[in-house]
Design an enzyme around this catalytic site. Structure first.
Site, PDB file in Angstrom:
ATOM      1  N   HIS A  73      27.023  39.392  34.680  1.00  0.00           N
ATOM      2  CA  HIS A  73      27.507  38.897  33.380  1.00  0.00           C
ATOM      3  C   HIS A  73      27.062  37.455  33.156  1.00  0.00           C
ATOM      4  O   HIS A  73      27.250  36.605  34.009  1.00  0.00           O
ATOM      5  CB  HIS A  73      29.036  38.984  33.314  1.00  0.00           C
ATOM      6  N   TYR A 202      39.041  37.113  27.401  1.00  0.00           N
ATOM      7  CA  TYR A 202      40.308  36.465  27.760  1.00  0.00           C
ATOM      8  C   TYR A 202      40.970  36.077  26.444  1.00  0.00           C
ATOM      9  O   TYR A 202      40.424  35.256  25.703  1.00  0.00           O
ATOM     10  CB  TYR A 202      40.070  35.200  28.578  1.00  0.00           C
ATOM     11  N   LYS A 298      39.667  33.598  40.618  1.00  0.00           N
ATOM     12  CA  LYS A 298      39.264  32.760  41.751  1.00  0.00           C
ATOM     13  C   LYS A 298      39.764  33.223  43.119  1.00  0.00           C
ATOM     14  O   LYS A 298      39.239  32.791  44.150  1.00  0.00           O
ATOM     15  CB  LYS A 298      39.760  31.314  41.523  1.00  0.00           C
ATOM     16  N   TYR A 386      34.149  28.403  36.180  1.00  0.00           N
ATOM     17  CA  TYR A 386      34.234  29.869  36.179  1.00  0.00           C
ATOM     18  C   TYR A 386      33.190  30.489  37.109  1.00  0.00           C
ATOM     19  O   TYR A 386      33.493  31.434  37.840  1.00  0.00           O
ATOM     20  CB  TYR A 386      34.077  30.404  34.748  1.00  0.00           C
TER      21      TYR A 386
HETATM   22  P1  RFL Z   1      44.568  40.385  51.210  1.00  0.00           P
HETATM   23  O1  RFL Z   1      43.620  41.130  50.363  1.00  0.00           O
HETATM   24  O2  RFL Z   1      45.994  40.317  50.805  1.00  0.00           O
HETATM   25  O3  RFL Z   1      44.453  41.026  52.667  1.00  0.00           O
HETATM   26  C1  RFL Z   1      45.353  40.712  53.701  1.00  0.00           C
HETATM   27  C2  RFL Z   1      45.444  41.903  54.649  1.00  0.00           C
HETATM   28  O4  RFL Z   1      46.306  41.578  55.744  1.00  0.00           O
HETATM   29  C3  RFL Z   1      47.149  42.682  56.005  1.00  0.00           C
HETATM   30  N1  RFL Z   1      48.370  42.204  56.680  1.00  0.00           N
HETATM   31  C4  RFL Z   1      48.586  42.322  58.014  1.00  0.00           C
HETATM   32  N2  RFL Z   1      47.838  42.845  58.991  1.00  0.00           N
HETATM   33  C5  RFL Z   1      48.360  42.813  60.256  1.00  0.00           C
HETATM   34  N3  RFL Z   1      49.581  42.304  60.549  1.00  0.00           N
HETATM   35  C6  RFL Z   1      50.360  41.766  59.589  1.00  0.00           C
HETATM   36  N4  RFL Z   1      51.562  41.256  59.888  1.00  0.00           N
HETATM   37  C7  RFL Z   1      49.864  41.759  58.258  1.00  0.00           C
HETATM   38  N5  RFL Z   1      50.351  41.305  57.073  1.00  0.00           N
HETATM   39  C8  RFL Z   1      49.443  41.586  56.142  1.00  0.00           C
HETATM   40  C9  RFL Z   1      47.418  43.276  54.625  1.00  0.00           C
HETATM   41  O5  RFL Z   1      47.819  44.641  54.721  1.00  0.00           O
HETATM   42  C10 RFL Z   1      46.063  43.117  53.965  1.00  0.00           C
HETATM   43  O6  RFL Z   1      45.227  44.240  54.161  1.00  0.00           O
HETATM   44  O7  RFL Z   1      44.093  38.872  51.458  1.00  0.00           O
HETATM   45  P2  RFL Z   1      42.584  38.273  51.547  1.00  0.00           P
HETATM   46  O8  RFL Z   1      41.735  39.104  52.463  1.00  0.00           O
HETATM   47  O9  RFL Z   1      42.755  36.826  51.824  1.00  0.00           O
HETATM   48  O10 RFL Z   1      41.971  38.486  50.100  1.00  0.00           O
HETATM   49  C11 RFL Z   1      42.471  37.820  48.976  1.00  0.00           C
HETATM   50  C12 RFL Z   1      42.291  38.651  47.719  1.00  0.00           C
HETATM   51  O11 RFL Z   1      42.805  39.957  47.959  1.00  0.00           O
HETATM   52  C13 RFL Z   1      42.990  38.032  46.490  1.00  0.00           C
HETATM   53  O12 RFL Z   1      42.811  36.633  46.480  1.00  0.00           O
HETATM   54  C14 RFL Z   1      42.445  38.594  45.157  1.00  0.00           C
HETATM   55  O13 RFL Z   1      42.753  39.960  45.037  1.00  0.00           O
HETATM   56  C15 RFL Z   1      43.038  37.836  43.973  1.00  0.00           C
HETATM   57  N6  RFL Z   1      42.625  38.361  42.675  1.00  0.00           N
HETATM   58  C16 RFL Z   1      41.389  38.055  42.126  1.00  0.00           C
HETATM   59  N7  RFL Z   1      40.512  37.287  42.821  1.00  0.00           N
HETATM   60  C17 RFL Z   1      39.269  37.048  42.309  1.00  0.00           C
HETATM   61  O14 RFL Z   1      38.501  36.330  42.954  1.00  0.00           O
HETATM   62  N8  RFL Z   1      38.836  37.563  41.111  1.00  0.00           N
HETATM   63  C18 RFL Z   1      39.652  38.336  40.368  1.00  0.00           C
HETATM   64  O15 RFL Z   1      39.199  38.834  39.344  1.00  0.00           O
HETATM   65  C19 RFL Z   1      40.991  38.589  40.845  1.00  0.00           C
HETATM   66  N9  RFL Z   1      41.835  39.354  40.143  1.00  0.00           N
HETATM   67  C20 RFL Z   1      43.490  39.191  41.944  1.00  0.00           C
HETATM   68  C21 RFL Z   1      43.059  39.666  40.669  1.00  0.00           C
HETATM   69  C22 RFL Z   1      44.740  39.559  42.434  1.00  0.00           C
HETATM   70  C23 RFL Z   1      45.555  40.360  41.685  1.00  0.00           C
HETATM   71  N10 RFL Z   1      46.800  40.727  42.275  1.00  0.00           N
HETATM   72  C24 RFL Z   1      47.319  42.040  42.282  1.00  0.00           C
HETATM   73  C25 RFL Z   1      47.515  39.797  43.124  1.00  0.00           C
HETATM   74  C26 RFL Z   1      43.873  40.458  39.901  1.00  0.00           C
HETATM   75  C27 RFL Z   1      45.134  40.787  40.386  1.00  0.00           C
HETATM   76  C28 RFL Z   1      45.996  41.613  39.487  1.00  0.00           C
HETATM   77  C1  PHB Z   2      39.748  42.159  36.970  1.00  0.00           C
HETATM   78  O1  PHB Z   2      38.760  42.779  36.540  1.00  0.00           O
HETATM   79  O2  PHB Z   2      40.626  42.709  37.646  1.00  0.00           O
HETATM   80  C2  PHB Z   2      39.888  40.728  36.635  1.00  0.00           C
HETATM   81  C3  PHB Z   2      38.845  40.069  35.994  1.00  0.00           C
HETATM   82  C4  PHB Z   2      38.976  38.737  35.668  1.00  0.00           C
HETATM   83  C5  PHB Z   2      40.129  38.058  35.996  1.00  0.00           C
HETATM   84  C6  PHB Z   2      41.162  38.695  36.683  1.00  0.00           C
HETATM   85  C7  PHB Z   2      41.043  40.049  36.998  1.00  0.00           C
HETATM   86  O3  PHB Z   2      40.250  36.740  35.670  1.00  0.00           O
END
Ligand code: RFL
Ligand code: PHB
Length: 391
Positions: A73, A202, A298, A386
Site C-alpha cells: 500500500h 481511518y 504499531k 505510519y
Molecule cells: P502476543 O501475540 O500476545 O504473543 C504472546 C504469546 O505468549 C503466550 N503466553 C505464554 N506462553 C507461555 N507461558 C505463559 N505464561 C504465557 N503467557 C502468554 C501467549 O499465548 C501468546 O501466544 O505478543 P507478541 O508476540 O509480543 O506480539 C504482539 C502483537 O501480537 C500485537 O502487538 C499486535 O497484535 C497489535 N496489533 C497490531 N499491531 C500492528 O503492528 N499492526 C496492526 O495493524 C495491529 N492491529 C493489534 C491490531 C492488536 C489488536 N488486538 C486484538 C489487541 C488490532 C487489534 C484488534
Molecule cells: C487490521 O487490519 O487489523 C488493522 C489495520 C490497521 C490498523 C489496525 C488494525 O491501524
C-alpha cells in the site's frame, strides 16, 4: 533437565521471529507456549507491516509467501465527518510503503519455518515459571502432560504478551509502569467480502471512529469504536454494517459489500510501557513490555523492532563475547518504543470520540484535520510515523 542458550517464553510473533533469527545465527533456543498452535493461529490481530518488519521476516527466511501474497500500500485515507483526505505515504516518505498481510499469516509462516528447520517449540506448556535470572544460571520450569520439566539456559526472552509470566516475575519495585487506559474499545469484524476501497480508511466521526482494512482482495477487516461495556452479542451483523456505513464518507459507505461475519471481537485500547526491559539475564520483548492502541498499526511492528535489537545483541554476545549489545538493549528499544507510543496516542486522540469531550476539544480535532489537509509537512510527519521510524 534440558539445556539451551536462550529460552523463549511465548510463540506469538515476537517469540517465533526471535527464534528464527537466533537459529539462523547458530544460537540454540527453545520456545515455550502456553496455548495450542491452533489457538494461537485463531487470534485475529494486526494487519499492517512496516517495511522494516517485512525486511526482518525476509532476513529470518520467512518472506516468500509474504512477498507473493502481501498487498503493498502506497497510501491510506483519513476521513473526518465525511470529508476524505488521502495520505500519499510513498510520495511523502521518498517511496516507502506498508504491506497488508495478517498477523495470523506471519505466525503461520514462522511456525511452518520452525517445523522445517527442526527447532523446538513446546505448545501447551502450563504453569511456566522463571527462576535465577538475577544470577548467572536462569531456569525455566513448566508442566506438560502432567509432568514437571526444567530448562537451564543462559538467557530468558520474555515474549509472552501483556498477560504473560515474564513481566509478572519481576518484583514490582524493579519496574516503572506508564499507562493510559482509553474509555472505549474496538469492535472488529472479519468477512469474506471485497474491501470497500483498495486502501485503508481511518474515519473520525461524531458517532465514533471506524476503520476499513483488509486481509486480501476478497477478505475485509472492519472496526468501529464501541463502549467498553459493549458485548459482541449486542451486535448483529446487520447492526454492525449499518453503523459502519454511518461513520464513513458517502463514497466508501456506498462501496461497502456486506456478508456474514467470520469473526467478531471487542478489544480494549491501552497505552502501556514497562521500564526497563532487562532484568539480569531476562529481557522483555513486544507486548510483554508495551502496548499501543491499534490506531497507528504499531503493536506488531514494535515487537519486531524489539526482536531486531535483541537478536543483534545476543548474536554479538555469542559471536564476539561482548555484552555491549545486551547492556544497551533496553535503552535502544525504549527510544523507539516511546516514539511509537506518542504516535499511536496522538492518532487515537485525533480520531476517537471521548465521553465528556468539550466543544473546545472537538474544535481541536477539527483544526488538526484541517491542518493536515493544508500542510504537506503535517502529512509528511504522519506518513513518516505510519511507515515506521528507522530501527
Ligand atoms: P502476543 O501475540 O500476545 O504473543 C504472546 C504469546 O505468549 C503466550 N503466553 C505464554 N506462553 C507461555 N507461558 C505463559 N505464561 C504465557 N503467557 C502468554 C501467549 O499465548 C501468546 O501466544 O505478543 P507478541 O508476540 O509480543 O506480539 C504482539 C502483537 O501480537 C500485537 O502487538 C499486535 O497484535 C497489535 N496489533 C497490531 N499491531 C500492528 O503492528 N499492526 C496492526 O495493524 C495491529 N492491529 C493489534 C491490531 C492488536 C489488536 N488486538 C486484538 C489487541 C488490532 C487489534 C484488534
Ligand atoms: C487490521 O487490519 O487489523 C488493522 C489495520 C490497521 C490498523 C489496525 C488494525 O491501524
Amino acid at each position: 533437565m534440558r539445556r539451551c542458550q536462550v529460552a523463549i517464553i511465548g510463540a506469538g510473533p515476537s517469540g517465533l521471529l526471535l527464534g528464527a533469527l537466533l537459529h539462523k545465527a547458530g544460537i540454540d533456543a527453545i520456545i515455550l507456549e502456553r496455548q495450542s498452535r491452533d489457538y494461537v493461529l485463531a487470534r485475529i490481530r494486526a494487519g499492517v507491516l512496516e517495511q522494516g518488519t517485512v525486511g526482518l521476516l525476509q532476513q529470518a527466511g520467512v518472506g516468500a509467501r509474504l512477498q507473493r501474497e502481501g498487498l503493498v500500500h502506497e497510501g491510506f485515507a483519513l476521513t473526518y465527518n465525511g470529508q476524505s483526505l488521502r495520505i500519499d505515504i510513498a510520495d511523502l516518505t521518498d517511496g516507502k510503503t506498508v504491506t497488508v498481510y495478517g498477523q495470523t499469516e506471519v505466525t503461520r509462516d514462522l511456525m511452518t519455518h520452525r517445523d522445517t528447520i527442526g527447532a523446538t517449540a513446546i505448545y501447551e506448556a502450563k504453569e511456566v515459571s522463571l527462576e535465577g535470572f538475577d544470577g548467572g544460571s536462569p531456569r525455566v520450569f513448566y508442566s506438560k502432560d502432567g509432568l514437571r520439566h526444567e530448562i537451564a539456559c543462559d538467557f530468558i526472552a520474555g515474549c509472552d504478551g501483556f498477560h504473560g509470566v515474564s513481566r509478572a516475575s519481576v518484583p514490582d519495585e524493579a519496574l516503572s509502569i506508564f499507562e493510559r487506559v482509553y474509555p472505549f474499545g474496538w469492535l472488529g469484524v472479519l468477512a469474506d467480502v471485497p474491501p470497500c476501497s483498495h486502501e485503508l480508511i481511518y474515519a473520525g466521526h461524531e458517532r465514533g471512529f471506524a476503520l476499513c482494512s483488509m486481509r486480501s482482495l476478497t477478505r475485509s477487516r472492519y472496526y468501529i469504536q464501541c463502549s467498553l461495556d459493549d458485548r459482541v452479542e449486542n451486535w448483529s451483523d446487520q447492526a454492525f454494517w449499518d453503523e459502519l456505513r454511518r461513520r464513513l464518507d458517502p463514497e466508501a459507505a456506498e462501496a461497502i459489500v456486506t456478508g456474514p461475519s467470520i469473526e467478531k471481537s471487542i478489544a480494549p485500547l491501552r497505552s502501556f510501557v514497562a521500564e526497563p526491559l532487562r532484568f539480569g539475564r531476562m529481557f522483555l520483548v513486544g507486548d510483554a513490555a508495551h502496548i499501543v492502541p491499534p490506531t497507528g498499526a504499531k503493536g506488531l511492528n514494535l515487537a519486531a523492532s524489539d526482536v531486531h535489537y535483541l537478536s543483534e545483541a545476543l548474536i554479538e554476545f555469542y559471536g564476539e563475547r561482548s555484552s555491549a549489545g545486551i547492556d544497551d538493549y533496553s535503552r535502544r528499544a525504549l527510544a523507539r518504543i516511546w516514539k511509537a507510543e506518542r504516535f499511536s496516542w496522538s492518532l487515537t486522540g485525533l480520531l476517537h470520540q471521548f465521553d465528556l469531550m468539550t466543544p473546545f476539544e472537538r474544535r481541536m480535532q477539527e483544526a488538526e484535520f484541517v491542518y493536515l489537509q493544508g500542510s504537506r509537512n503535517a502529512r509528511a510527519s504522519l506518513a513518516e510515523n505510519y511507515v515506521g521510524l528507522p530501527f
